[in-house]
Design a protein around this motif. Structure first.
Motif, PDB file in Angstrom:
ATOM      1  N   LYS A 125       0.833  -1.201   0.000  1.00  0.00           N
ATOM      2  CA  LYS A 125       0.000   0.000   0.000  1.00  0.00           C
ATOM      3  C   LYS A 125       0.868   1.252   0.000  1.00  0.00           C
ATOM      4  CE  LYS A 125      -3.727  -2.424   0.439  1.00  0.00           C
ATOM      5  NZ  LYS A 125      -3.956  -3.260  -0.687  1.00  0.00           N
ATOM      6  N   LYS A 126       0.286   2.361  -0.424  1.00  0.00           N
ATOM      7  CA  LYS A 126       0.964   3.660  -0.399  1.00  0.00           C
ATOM      8  C   LYS A 126       0.280   4.511   0.662  1.00  0.00           C
ATOM      9  CE  LYS A 126       2.582   7.287  -3.431  1.00  0.00           C
ATOM     10  NZ  LYS A 126       2.629   7.764  -4.815  1.00  0.00           N
ATOM     11  N   ILE A 127       1.067   5.013   1.614  1.00  0.00           N
ATOM     12  CA  ILE A 127       0.521   5.745   2.747  1.00  0.00           C
ATOM     13  C   ILE A 127       1.111   7.146   2.785  1.00  0.00           C
ATOM     14  CG2 ILE A 127       0.354   5.830   5.266  1.00  0.00           C
ATOM     15  CD1 ILE A 127       0.656   2.780   5.227  1.00  0.00           C
ATOM     16  N   GLY A 128       0.252   8.132   2.880  1.00  0.00           N
ATOM     17  CA  GLY A 128       0.687   9.514   3.050  1.00  0.00           C
ATOM     18  C   GLY A 128       0.600   9.884   4.514  1.00  0.00           C
ATOM     19  N   LEU A 129       1.699  10.351   5.067  1.00  0.00           N
ATOM     20  CA  LEU A 129       1.738  10.777   6.467  1.00  0.00           C
ATOM     21  C   LEU A 129       1.677  12.300   6.477  1.00  0.00           C
ATOM     22  CD1 LEU A 129       4.622   8.376   7.534  1.00  0.00           C
ATOM     23  CD2 LEU A 129       2.174   8.038   7.890  1.00  0.00           C
ATOM     24  N   LEU A 130       0.518  12.852   6.815  1.00  0.00           N
ATOM     25  CA  LEU A 130       0.318  14.293   6.773  1.00  0.00           C
ATOM     26  C   LEU A 130       0.905  14.970   7.997  1.00  0.00           C
ATOM     27  CD1 LEU A 130      -3.392  14.562   5.579  1.00  0.00           C
ATOM     28  CD2 LEU A 130      -1.320  14.724   4.217  1.00  0.00           C
ATOM     29  N   SER A 131       1.768  15.945   7.761  1.00  0.00           N
ATOM     30  CA  SER A 131       2.348  16.708   8.857  1.00  0.00           C
ATOM     31  C   SER A 131       1.573  18.009   9.025  1.00  0.00           C
ATOM     32  CB  SER A 131       3.818  17.034   8.560  1.00  0.00           C
ATOM     33  OG  SER A 131       4.316  17.894   9.556  1.00  0.00           O
ATOM     34  N   ASN A 132       1.124  18.254  10.233  1.00  0.00           N
ATOM     35  CA  ASN A 132       0.406  19.495  10.503  1.00  0.00           C
ATOM     36  C   ASN A 132       1.349  20.613  10.938  1.00  0.00           C
ATOM     37  OD1 ASN A 132       1.080  18.718  13.079  1.00  0.00           O
ATOM     38  ND2 ASN A 132      -1.014  18.411  13.762  1.00  0.00           N
ATOM     39  N   GLY A 133       2.642  20.333  10.980  1.00  0.00           N
ATOM     40  CA  GLY A 133       3.621  21.357  11.322  1.00  0.00           C
ATOM     41  C   GLY A 133       3.782  21.616  12.805  1.00  0.00           C
ATOM     42  N   HIS A 134       3.092  20.854  13.639  1.00  0.00           N
ATOM     43  CA  HIS A 134       3.245  21.046  15.078  1.00  0.00           C
ATOM     44  C   HIS A 134       4.643  20.624  15.524  1.00  0.00           C
ATOM     45  CE1 HIS A 134      -1.262  21.188  16.292  1.00  0.00           C
ATOM     46  NE2 HIS A 134      -1.000  21.955  15.256  1.00  0.00           N
ATOM     47  N   TRP A 135       5.026  21.054  16.695  1.00  0.00           N
ATOM     48  CA  TRP A 135       6.343  20.779  17.248  1.00  0.00           C
ATOM     49  C   TRP A 135       6.607  19.279  17.254  1.00  0.00           C
ATOM     50  CZ3 TRP A 135       8.005  18.643  22.075  1.00  0.00           C
ATOM     51  CH2 TRP A 135       9.354  18.874  22.364  1.00  0.00           C
ATOM     52  N   GLN A 136       7.747  18.879  16.717  1.00  0.00           N
ATOM     53  CA  GLN A 136       8.222  17.501  16.661  1.00  0.00           C
ATOM     54  C   GLN A 136       7.432  16.605  15.691  1.00  0.00           C
ATOM     55  OE1 GLN A 136      11.000  16.391  18.153  1.00  0.00           O
ATOM     56  NE2 GLN A 136      11.403  18.306  19.204  1.00  0.00           N
ATOM     57  N   ALA A 137       6.532  17.165  14.898  1.00  0.00           N
ATOM     58  CA  ALA A 137       5.725  16.347  13.980  1.00  0.00           C
ATOM     59  C   ALA A 137       6.608  15.619  12.968  1.00  0.00           C
ATOM     60  CB  ALA A 137       4.693  17.214  13.263  1.00  0.00           C
ATOM     61  N   GLU A 138       7.558  16.324  12.370  1.00  0.00           N
ATOM     62  CA  GLU A 138       8.416  15.700  11.352  1.00  0.00           C
ATOM     63  C   GLU A 138       9.245  14.570  11.971  1.00  0.00           C
ATOM     64  OE1 GLU A 138       8.266  16.368   8.110  1.00  0.00           O
ATOM     65  OE2 GLU A 138       6.738  17.873   8.507  1.00  0.00           O
ATOM     66  N   ARG A 139       9.708  14.774  13.172  1.00  0.00           N
ATOM     67  CA  ARG A 139      10.514  13.759  13.854  1.00  0.00           C
ATOM     68  C   ARG A 139       9.677  12.508  14.155  1.00  0.00           C
ATOM     69  NH1 ARG A 139      13.586  15.023  19.489  1.00  0.00           N
ATOM     70  NH2 ARG A 139      14.611  13.031  19.664  1.00  0.00           N
ATOM     71  N   MET A 140       8.459  12.718  14.638  1.00  0.00           N
ATOM     72  CA  MET A 140       7.578  11.599  14.951  1.00  0.00           C
ATOM     73  C   MET A 140       7.168  10.860  13.682  1.00  0.00           C
ATOM     74  SD  MET A 140       4.176  10.414  14.983  1.00  0.00           S
ATOM     75  CE  MET A 140       3.368  11.860  14.408  1.00  0.00           C
ATOM     76  N   LEU A 141       6.867  11.597  12.621  1.00  0.00           N
ATOM     77  CA  LEU A 141       6.447  10.954  11.377  1.00  0.00           C
ATOM     78  C   LEU A 141       7.596  10.182  10.735  1.00  0.00           C
ATOM     79  CD1 LEU A 141       4.114  13.682   9.871  1.00  0.00           C
ATOM     80  CD2 LEU A 141       3.468  11.499  10.906  1.00  0.00           C
ATOM     81  N   ALA A 142       8.829  10.673  10.870  1.00  0.00           N
ATOM     82  CA  ALA A 142       9.991   9.939  10.354  1.00  0.00           C
ATOM     83  C   ALA A 142      10.150   8.615  11.099  1.00  0.00           C
ATOM     84  CB  ALA A 142      11.257  10.787  10.482  1.00  0.00           C
ATOM     85  N   LEU A 143       9.934   8.630  12.399  1.00  0.00           N
ATOM     86  CA  LEU A 143       9.982   7.397  13.187  1.00  0.00           C
ATOM     87  C   LEU A 143       8.867   6.443  12.756  1.00  0.00           C
ATOM     88  CD1 LEU A 143      10.953   5.594  15.497  1.00  0.00           C
ATOM     89  CD2 LEU A 143       9.518   6.952  17.035  1.00  0.00           C
ATOM     90  N   LEU A 144       7.668   6.963  12.595  1.00  0.00           N
ATOM     91  CA  LEU A 144       6.554   6.144  12.144  1.00  0.00           C
ATOM     92  C   LEU A 144       6.843   5.543  10.766  1.00  0.00           C
ATOM     93  CD1 LEU A 144       3.693   5.054  12.441  1.00  0.00           C
ATOM     94  CD2 LEU A 144       2.854   7.249  11.569  1.00  0.00           C
ATOM     95  N   GLN A 145       7.441   6.329   9.895  1.00  0.00           N
ATOM     96  CA  GLN A 145       7.795   5.846   8.559  1.00  0.00           C
ATOM     97  C   GLN A 145       8.791   4.689   8.638  1.00  0.00           C
ATOM     98  OE1 GLN A 145       9.886   8.658   5.992  1.00  0.00           O
ATOM     99  NE2 GLN A 145       8.456   8.127   4.357  1.00  0.00           N
TER     100      GLN A 145
END
Length: 82
Positions: free
Chosen positions: A27-47
């Motif tokens: 599957k192809k999954i888009g992880l939407l970042s809302n720009g909140h503090w640490q969002a990019e870091r958390m989404l990279a871990l989730l990825q």
């Protein structure tokens, strides 16, 4: 007798839920970042975790700060205009 108002509102589903996927493999999954503090870091871990558990799954972090509140978010993402 005392009457108590329930502030939680209605909890009944008004529309049926989408059927759940059996797996995320392929599957192809888009992880939407809302720009909140640490969002990019958390989404990279989730990825990374998604890639470990589902090696054939594709995922992409999408900085959707401007469009995440817009009603056309899905259309924008589907067209790759993010």
């Amino acid at each position: 007798m005392m009457k108590v108002f329930n502030p939680t509102g209605s909890t009944g589903a008004t529309a049926p839920f989408a059927p759940r996927l059996e797996t995320l493999q392929g599957k192809k999954i888009g992880l939407l970042s809302n720009g909140h503090w640490q969002a990019e870091r958390m989404l990279a871990l989730l990825q990374r975790l998604l890639r470990q558990q589902f090696p054939t799954c594709e995922s992409e972090i999408i900085a959707a700060n401007e469009v995440i509140q817009d009603a056309k978010t899905i259309d924008v993402i589907a067209k790759g205009e993010y």
